[in-house]
Enzyme design. Structure first.
Site, PDB file in Angstrom:
ATOM      1  N   GLY A  68       0.806  -1.219   0.000  1.00  0.00           N
ATOM      2  CA  GLY A  68       0.000   0.000   0.000  1.00  0.00           C
ATOM      3  C   GLY A  68       0.837   1.266   0.000  1.00  0.00           C
ATOM      4  N   CYS A  69       1.928   1.238   0.739  1.00  0.00           N
ATOM      5  CA  CYS A  69       2.804   2.409   0.821  1.00  0.00           C
ATOM      6  C   CYS A  69       3.457   2.694  -0.522  1.00  0.00           C
ATOM      7  CB  CYS A  69       3.884   2.189   1.877  1.00  0.00           C
ATOM      8  SG  CYS A  69       3.246   1.794   3.512  1.00  0.00           S
TER       9      CYS A  69
END
Length: 181
Positions: A68-69
């Site tokens: 996600g990052c």
């Protein structure tokens, strides 16, 4: 990558623990805890770094190179850098419990050309001082940042967005922060 994401999310549901919210809040000053820039020799006191900025955004992520990052969080702030400047933001920084070398490699991998200052918090000292850390030992090996974004003016938190499940991609994304500027 999809199987890694599913594995991460499955393990995350089992291993991430949250505690009652006692974390950083609006009106608090960013503490003067040491973080690293592009190398362990390049150090900053977080409070001083953000204290001389008229309007800054500090966002934290569980880890460099996590799905996600890497797909959404950091690239979103990079892509929206001009929109943030137009809203009066003069500095954007991302902090994670990683070493400076990993943070630099991560920034290069997503095309960061200085739009976002990457800050390493290798021992998690700032994460603990902000009380925005959580136990991710089952997935990432140690305590990590809850995913958050803070609008900081002259070192004082004016707005704070903390993901309620620690790792979600909702309230701390740049699109949400921009709506509130």
């Amino acid at each position: 990558m999809l199987s890694v994401s599913r594995t991460f999310l499955t393990q995350a549901k089992r291993s991430f623990h949250s505690s009652s919210a006692a974390y950083l809040k609006v009106g608090d000053c960013i503490p003067n805890v040491e973080v690293q820039g592009s190398s362990p020799a390049e150090t900053y006191k977080a409070g001083e770094l953000l204290g001389d900025k008229k309007r800054a955004i500090l966002f934290g992520v569980p880890g460099a190179f996590t799905p996600g990052c890497t797909k959404s969080h950091l690239p979103g702030y990079i892509k929206q850098a001009n929109d943030l400047k137009a809203k009066g933001v003069d500095f954007v920084a991302c902090v994670s419990v990683n070493d400076a070398f990993v943070m630099n490699a991560w920034g290069e991998s997503v095309g960061n050309k200085g739009e976002v200052k990457l800050l390493a918090d290798p021992a998690g000292g700032l994460a603990k001082a902000l009380d925005l850390n959580f136990d991710a030992t089952g997935v990432l090996g140690n305590h990590r940042y809850k995913r958050f974004a803070a609008v900081v003016e002259n070192g004082v938190v004016k707005q704070l967005f903390v993901e309620p499940d620690n790792t979600g991609l909702n309230v701390s994304l740049v699109e949400n922060v921009i709506k509130h500027l």
